[in-house]
Motif scaffolding. Structure first.
Motif, PDB file in Angstrom:
ATOM      1  N   GLU A  57      32.798  29.241  30.094  1.00  0.00           N
ATOM      2  CA  GLU A  57      33.677  30.402  30.001  1.00  0.00           C
ATOM      3  C   GLU A  57      34.272  30.769  31.360  1.00  0.00           C
ATOM      4  N   GLY A  58      33.482  30.596  32.408  1.00  0.00           N
ATOM      5  CA  GLY A  58      33.927  30.946  33.753  1.00  0.00           C
ATOM      6  C   GLY A  58      35.109  30.114  34.204  1.00  0.00           C
ATOM      7  N   VAL A  59      35.064  28.816  33.932  1.00  0.00           N
ATOM      8  CA  VAL A  59      36.159  27.942  34.366  1.00  0.00           C
ATOM      9  C   VAL A  59      37.415  28.200  33.540  1.00  0.00           C
ATOM     10  N   VAL A  60      37.253  28.555  32.251  1.00  0.00           N
ATOM     11  CA  VAL A  60      38.404  28.855  31.401  1.00  0.00           C
ATOM     12  C   VAL A  60      39.083  30.154  31.851  1.00  0.00           C
ATOM     13  N   GLU A  61      38.292  31.170  32.115  1.00  0.00           N
ATOM     14  CA  GLU A  61      38.858  32.441  32.600  1.00  0.00           C
ATOM     15  C   GLU A  61      39.576  32.241  33.929  1.00  0.00           C
ATOM     16  N   GLY A  62      38.965  31.468  34.819  1.00  0.00           N
ATOM     17  CA  GLY A  62      39.582  31.200  36.111  1.00  0.00           C
ATOM     18  C   GLY A  62      40.908  30.471  35.971  1.00  0.00           C
ATOM     19  N   TYR A  63      40.973  29.565  35.015  1.00  0.00           N
ATOM     20  CA  TYR A  63      42.194  28.799  34.772  1.00  0.00           C
ATOM     21  C   TYR A  63      43.331  29.712  34.329  1.00  0.00           C
ATOM     22  N   ILE A  64      43.059  30.603  33.385  1.00  0.00           N
ATOM     23  CA  ILE A  64      44.085  31.515  32.874  1.00  0.00           C
ATOM     24  C   ILE A  64      44.554  32.477  33.968  1.00  0.00           C
ATOM     25  N   LYS A  65      43.637  33.021  34.724  1.00  0.00           N
ATOM     26  CA  LYS A  65      44.004  33.943  35.798  1.00  0.00           C
ATOM     27  C   LYS A  65      44.869  33.248  36.851  1.00  0.00           C
ATOM     28  N   ALA A  66      44.487  32.018  37.194  1.00  0.00           N
ATOM     29  CA  ALA A  66      45.259  31.258  38.180  1.00  0.00           C
ATOM     30  C   ALA A  66      46.640  30.916  37.637  1.00  0.00           C
ATOM     31  N   ALA A  67      46.720  30.635  36.349  1.00  0.00           N
ATOM     32  CA  ALA A  67      47.996  30.293  35.724  1.00  0.00           C
ATOM     33  C   ALA A  67      48.964  31.466  35.746  1.00  0.00           C
ATOM     34  N   VAL A  68      48.477  32.641  35.406  1.00  0.00           N
ATOM     35  CA  VAL A  68      49.325  33.839  35.414  1.00  0.00           C
ATOM     36  C   VAL A  68      49.807  34.131  36.834  1.00  0.00           C
ATOM     37  N   ALA A  69      48.949  33.861  37.821  1.00  0.00           N
ATOM     38  CA  ALA A  69      49.308  34.085  39.222  1.00  0.00           C
ATOM     39  C   ALA A  69      50.172  32.957  39.778  1.00  0.00           C
ATOM     40  N   ASP A  72      48.931  26.819  41.155  1.00  0.00           N
ATOM     41  CA  ASP A  72      48.690  25.505  40.572  1.00  0.00           C
ATOM     42  C   ASP A  72      47.506  24.774  41.212  1.00  0.00           C
ATOM     43  N   LYS A  73      47.285  24.973  42.503  1.00  0.00           N
ATOM     44  CA  LYS A  73      46.158  24.307  43.166  1.00  0.00           C
ATOM     45  C   LYS A  73      44.821  24.821  42.637  1.00  0.00           C
ATOM     46  N   LYS A  74      44.754  26.117  42.362  1.00  0.00           N
ATOM     47  CA  LYS A  74      43.545  26.686  41.779  1.00  0.00           C
ATOM     48  C   LYS A  74      43.323  26.142  40.369  1.00  0.00           C
ATOM     49  N   MET A  75      44.417  25.958  39.642  1.00  0.00           N
ATOM     50  CA  MET A  75      44.330  25.403  38.296  1.00  0.00           C
ATOM     51  C   MET A  75      43.837  23.962  38.342  1.00  0.00           C
ATOM     52  N   GLN A  76      44.261  23.219  39.356  1.00  0.00           N
ATOM     53  CA  GLN A  76      43.814  21.835  39.495  1.00  0.00           C
ATOM     54  C   GLN A  76      42.310  21.757  39.721  1.00  0.00           C
ATOM     55  N   GLU A  77      41.760  22.755  40.409  1.00  0.00           N
ATOM     56  CA  GLU A  77      40.317  22.799  40.647  1.00  0.00           C
ATOM     57  C   GLU A  77      39.532  22.906  39.349  1.00  0.00           C
ATOM     58  N   CYS A  78      40.169  23.401  38.304  1.00  0.00           N
ATOM     59  CA  CYS A  78      39.488  23.587  37.024  1.00  0.00           C
ATOM     60  C   CYS A  78      39.290  22.282  36.271  1.00  0.00           C
TER      61      CYS A  78
END
Length: 209
Positions: A57-69, A72-78
């Motif tokens: 759940e943590g990685v999914v939430e992080g992905y969505i938050k990074a996407a809205v912001a 892209d580099k943070k999304m790649q970390e997911c």
């Protein structure tokens, strides 16, 4: 002799007062230093916006938050601890473009849990609202397959999802559609569209333009 003793007592009292002042000053400086360090740590964590790999759940939430912001580099970390695939990069750019089409300035996450779990993956849903420029909230639901790698959780790259996993996820999603979480989402979505007729057409034209 009596006079000498009185003078010595007065001097000793003065020294005691001076040492207490020094002690209080040291305490104040130490406390201020601790507070400053804590503030730096808090600000660093907030500014970093790091991705949590502790839970699916943590990685999914992080992905969505990074996407809205739009990070892209943070999304790649997911996606992986190794080199990210071209398919994952395409997925990332498409997700960012979708949120940008809505003009989302923030996101409010309602819930995020596993729909199903197995030894090789977790199938996770996330229900969230995109906060639009006019402060309305656009209801969304997304699902992601999450794997374990080096004791950390990462999103599956689209190219890594086998037909077997994909078919099972489809069956699990059908069951998920009967839950209260999903029905509450559909109701909120319908209410939003009634308030904003033609909204989906506007988003489609932005994405296709």
């Amino acid at each position: 002799m009596a006079t000498t003793k009185k003078k010595r007592r007065k001097k000793s009292v003065k020294k005691l007062k001076y040492s207490n002042r020094n002690l209080n000053f040291v305490h104040v400086v130490t406390l201020a230093g601790i507070i400053l360090i804590l503030l730096v740590i808090i600000l660093a964590v907030r500014g970093c916006g790091g991705i949590s790999h502790r839970t699916p759940e943590g990685v999914v939430e992080g992905y969505i938050k990074a996407a809205v912001a739009g990070k892209d580099k943070k999304m790649q970390e997911c996606y992986s601890a190794d080199k990210i695939s071209d398919e994952a990069k395409t997925e990332i750019s498409s997700t960012i473009k979708y949120f940008q089409a809505h003009g989302a300035k923030d996101v409010n996450i309602d819930s995020c849990e596993a729909i199903s779990e197995s030894k090789s993956y977790s199938y996770v849903y996330i229900r969230y609202n995109l906060v639009l420029q006019n402060d309305q909230e656009y209801p969304c639901i997304s699902t992601y397959l999450v794997k374990v790698q080096d004791k950390k959780y990462y999103l599956y790259s689209p190219s890594d999802i086998s037909d077997k996993i994909s078919q099972q996820a489809a069956k699990d999603y059908q069951k998920f559609m009967t839950t209260k979480t999903y029905t509450d989402y559909t109701k909120a979505y319908e209410i939003f569209l009634k308030k904003n007729p033609g909204y989906e057409d506007k988003i489609a034209s932005k994405l296709n333009g």
